[in-house]
Design a protein around this motif. Sequence first.
Motif, PDB file in Angstrom:
ATOM      1  N   UNK A  53       0.768  -1.275  -0.020  1.00  0.00           N
ATOM      2  CA  UNK A  53       0.045  -0.045   0.030  1.00  0.00           C
ATOM      3  C   UNK A  53       0.805   1.290  -0.113  1.00  0.00           C
ATOM      4  N   UNK A  54       1.927   1.305   0.892  1.00  0.00           N
ATOM      5  CA  UNK A  54       2.637   2.434   0.936  1.00  0.00           C
ATOM      6  C   UNK A  54       3.622   2.599  -0.257  1.00  0.00           C
ATOM      7  N   UNK A  55       4.117   1.582  -0.984  1.00  0.00           N
ATOM      8  CA  UNK A  55       4.715   1.850  -2.125  1.00  0.00           C
ATOM      9  C   UNK A  55       3.844   2.249  -3.310  1.00  0.00           C
ATOM     10  N   UNK A  56       2.671   1.688  -3.372  1.00  0.00           N
ATOM     11  CA  UNK A  56       1.676   2.264  -4.354  1.00  0.00           C
ATOM     12  C   UNK A  56       1.459   3.765  -4.162  1.00  0.00           C
ATOM     13  N   UNK A  57       1.361   3.958  -2.896  1.00  0.00           N
ATOM     14  CA  UNK A  57       0.918   5.651  -2.551  1.00  0.00           C
ATOM     15  C   UNK A  57       2.038   6.453  -3.013  1.00  0.00           C
ATOM     16  N   UNK A  58       3.406   5.894  -2.633  1.00  0.00           N
ATOM     17  CA  UNK A  58       4.562   6.813  -3.282  1.00  0.00           C
ATOM     18  C   UNK A  58       4.613   6.919  -4.760  1.00  0.00           C
ATOM     19  N   UNK A  59       4.121   5.699  -5.403  1.00  0.00           N
ATOM     20  CA  UNK A  59       4.222   5.930  -7.007  1.00  0.00           C
ATOM     21  C   UNK A  59       2.936   6.722  -7.398  1.00  0.00           C
ATOM     22  N   UNK A 109       0.655   9.159  -5.641  1.00  0.00           N
ATOM     23  CA  UNK A 109       0.249   9.887  -4.304  1.00  0.00           C
ATOM     24  C   UNK A 109      -1.011  10.332  -4.363  1.00  0.00           C
ATOM     25  N   UNK A 110      -1.868  10.515  -5.844  1.00  0.00           N
ATOM     26  CA  UNK A 110      -3.011  10.918  -5.425  1.00  0.00           C
ATOM     27  C   UNK A 110      -4.459   9.987  -5.584  1.00  0.00           C
ATOM     28  N   UNK A 111      -3.649   8.516  -5.859  1.00  0.00           N
ATOM     29  CA  UNK A 111      -4.526   7.684  -5.811  1.00  0.00           C
ATOM     30  C   UNK A 111      -5.342   7.139  -4.466  1.00  0.00           C
ATOM     31  N   UNK A 112      -6.496   7.451  -4.424  1.00  0.00           N
ATOM     32  CA  UNK A 112      -7.349   7.165  -2.994  1.00  0.00           C
ATOM     33  C   UNK A 112      -7.365   5.521  -2.871  1.00  0.00           C
ATOM     34  N   UNK A 113      -7.199   4.782  -4.043  1.00  0.00           N
ATOM     35  CA  UNK A 113      -7.475   3.398  -3.793  1.00  0.00           C
ATOM     36  C   UNK A 113      -6.137   2.584  -3.470  1.00  0.00           C
ATOM     37  N   UNK A 114      -5.041   3.314  -3.221  1.00  0.00           N
ATOM     38  CA  UNK A 114      -3.884   2.645  -2.794  1.00  0.00           C
ATOM     39  C   UNK A 114      -3.718   1.720  -1.751  1.00  0.00           C
ATOM     40  N   UNK A 115      -4.499   2.078  -0.802  1.00  0.00           N
ATOM     41  CA  UNK A 115      -4.584   0.999   0.298  1.00  0.00           C
ATOM     42  C   UNK A 115      -5.449  -0.147   0.049  1.00  0.00           C
ATOM     43  N   UNK A 116      -6.368   0.107  -0.632  1.00  0.00           N
ATOM     44  CA  UNK A 116      -7.297  -1.104  -1.404  1.00  0.00           C
ATOM     45  C   UNK A 116      -6.446  -2.021  -2.298  1.00  0.00           C
ATOM     46  N   UNK A 117      -5.743  -1.626  -3.209  1.00  0.00           N
ATOM     47  CA  UNK A 117      -4.958  -2.089  -4.356  1.00  0.00           C
ATOM     48  C   UNK A 117      -3.860  -2.818  -3.473  1.00  0.00           C
ATOM     49  N   UNK A 118      -3.370  -2.245  -2.454  1.00  0.00           N
ATOM     50  CA  UNK A 118      -2.344  -2.849  -1.837  1.00  0.00           C
ATOM     51  C   UNK A 118      -2.677  -4.009  -1.061  1.00  0.00           C
ATOM     52  N   UNK A 119      -3.646  -3.935  -0.327  1.00  0.00           N
ATOM     53  CA  UNK A 119      -4.185  -5.145   0.489  1.00  0.00           C
ATOM     54  C   UNK A 119      -4.453  -6.125  -0.399  1.00  0.00           C
ATOM     55  N   UNK A 120      -5.200  -5.867  -1.530  1.00  0.00           N
ATOM     56  CA  UNK A 120      -5.512  -6.976  -2.565  1.00  0.00           C
ATOM     57  C   UNK A 120      -4.315  -7.617  -3.026  1.00  0.00           C
ATOM     58  N   UNK A 121      -3.193  -6.718  -3.502  1.00  0.00           N
ATOM     59  CA  UNK A 121      -2.212  -7.406  -3.953  1.00  0.00           C
ATOM     60  C   UNK A 121      -1.383  -8.487  -2.966  1.00  0.00           C
ATOM     61  N   UNK A 122      -1.509  -8.031  -1.612  1.00  0.00           N
ATOM     62  CA  UNK A 122      -0.603  -8.810  -0.645  1.00  0.00           C
ATOM     63  C   UNK A 122      -1.575  -9.909  -0.371  1.00  0.00           C
ATOM     64  N   UNK A 123      -2.706  -9.910  -0.507  1.00  0.00           N
ATOM     65  CA  UNK A 123      -3.574 -11.002  -0.372  1.00  0.00           C
ATOM     66  C   UNK A 123      -3.653 -11.841  -1.404  1.00  0.00           C
ATOM     67  N   UNK A 124      -3.223 -11.376  -2.640  1.00  0.00           N
ATOM     68  CA  UNK A 124      -3.059 -12.217  -3.746  1.00  0.00           C
ATOM     69  C   UNK A 124      -1.716 -13.212  -3.790  1.00  0.00           C
TER      70      UNK A 124
END
Length: 471
Positions: A336-342, A344-359
């Motif tokens: 999630x944090x790496x996506x937020x850095x890439x 920064x204005x993506x409000x879905x970074x947390x959700x995408x990061x969680x889904x990616x890790x769970x994948x």
Amino acid sequence: MRWLPLKVAIWAIPAIFVIFGIICRLLLQAAPRAIALDLAQPLPVATNWLGFGFSIWAIFAAAVLGAAVAYAAVLWNLLRAPIVPKGILLTIMLGGLAALAAAFVSPLIFSSDVYAYGAYGVMSLHGIDPYAHLKLATTDPMFAAAIWQWSNPPPICVYGPVFVWIAKTVVMLFAPGGVFLQLLGLRILAAGSLLVCGPLFYLALADYPVQQRLAGAAGVLLNPLAIWTAAEGHNDALMLAIVLLGFVVLRRFGYGIGAFVIAASTVIKAPAVAAAAVLAVFAFRRRARFAAVLTGTFGGLVLSALISLRFAWGVRNVLIPHGHYTPQFSLQYLFSELLAQIAPHNASALSIGVVGALAVAAITALYGLRLALRGRREGACYLALAVWLAIPNPYPWYALWILPVAFLAIESRGALAIIVASLTIAVRYLPDVAFANSLDLNLAVTLCAFAAPAYILLSRPWPQPAPEGNR
């Protein structure tokens, strides 16, 4: 590790914990005034101690590193020895007892959980529902101590009602000695639970070569983080002891009764159900055994559910409506944090990061499931690692959930990754102890916890055990 003989390695572990405790006591003589109120508590918890806390943690990390070297030497000697020395299981038990006692030499701990346990016990003693998230009056000294650590109201109880009853019994028995002895009673319970895990695991591995049975007992009992977290009082050791007892019962009385005991241990802590699930996976290829495991698991879960109605009420009406899903120091957090850095204005970074890790966790689990359904025991290691990767905020004591699995297939890379993960997670204490809360450091902590196990999975496997010398 021929340069470190087996018995020397075993006794080096308690010696290192004694040295750590003595250094801590000496350092506290020069503690800053800002933590004077923390030190005045019945059992000091190192929380937000800034630079002084970092010093304490650095010494702890050095102690864990030294103990980990001795721990590795113990496992290496047990697995590579052509002949097992007589009486070594007793030596392992005595070394584990000494190490647990040595951990009590430390004048402080890093987690406040034992205060919460004491509060739940006293709440139950006074007829207050620990699952209702209520404000506490401070007339009871344990309430006051718990409120100092956790604020008021303290967090809702997330443990089974049987554990609340056990905590209630302990605080009632030790009440004449005050809060310190009540906390000490809960810590002794956890330490004693870890101690019995050694022989229970040895008995549970009855069909393994004696070297691997001894390595399993030592691997659980002498793990430096397992020792420390048990001495802190965490109830994970109690849960593990009951799960291992279930596997011993399974060997003596059948899969149905064993699965029942394993599943019923969720009345202590819910993650125990994962052990029943893995057992069912390995029993799948034999219909009668699989049916017995499912029946026993179902019976254990039904009993647990009936006993845990108040717990279910608390989860539904308090924890779910008011809780916030916030991954910390986990693979979910890292993604999630790496996506937020890439972006920064993506409000879905947390959700995408969680889904990616769970994948990633799901892929690991599917690989483990494939191996397990083929009857290969290393599949259990990958299933355990999948659980570890899916945890949103892993703490050191959570490693006890997966540590025994490593010794089901100690020759595999997955097993070594589990053992390494159980040690590198010690870095998770740093942000809480020192209040070192910055993005860069948080990412560094997460990488330190996960990079080494990931490297192990991509490197050469753990060496094969030597041929068995005696059973």
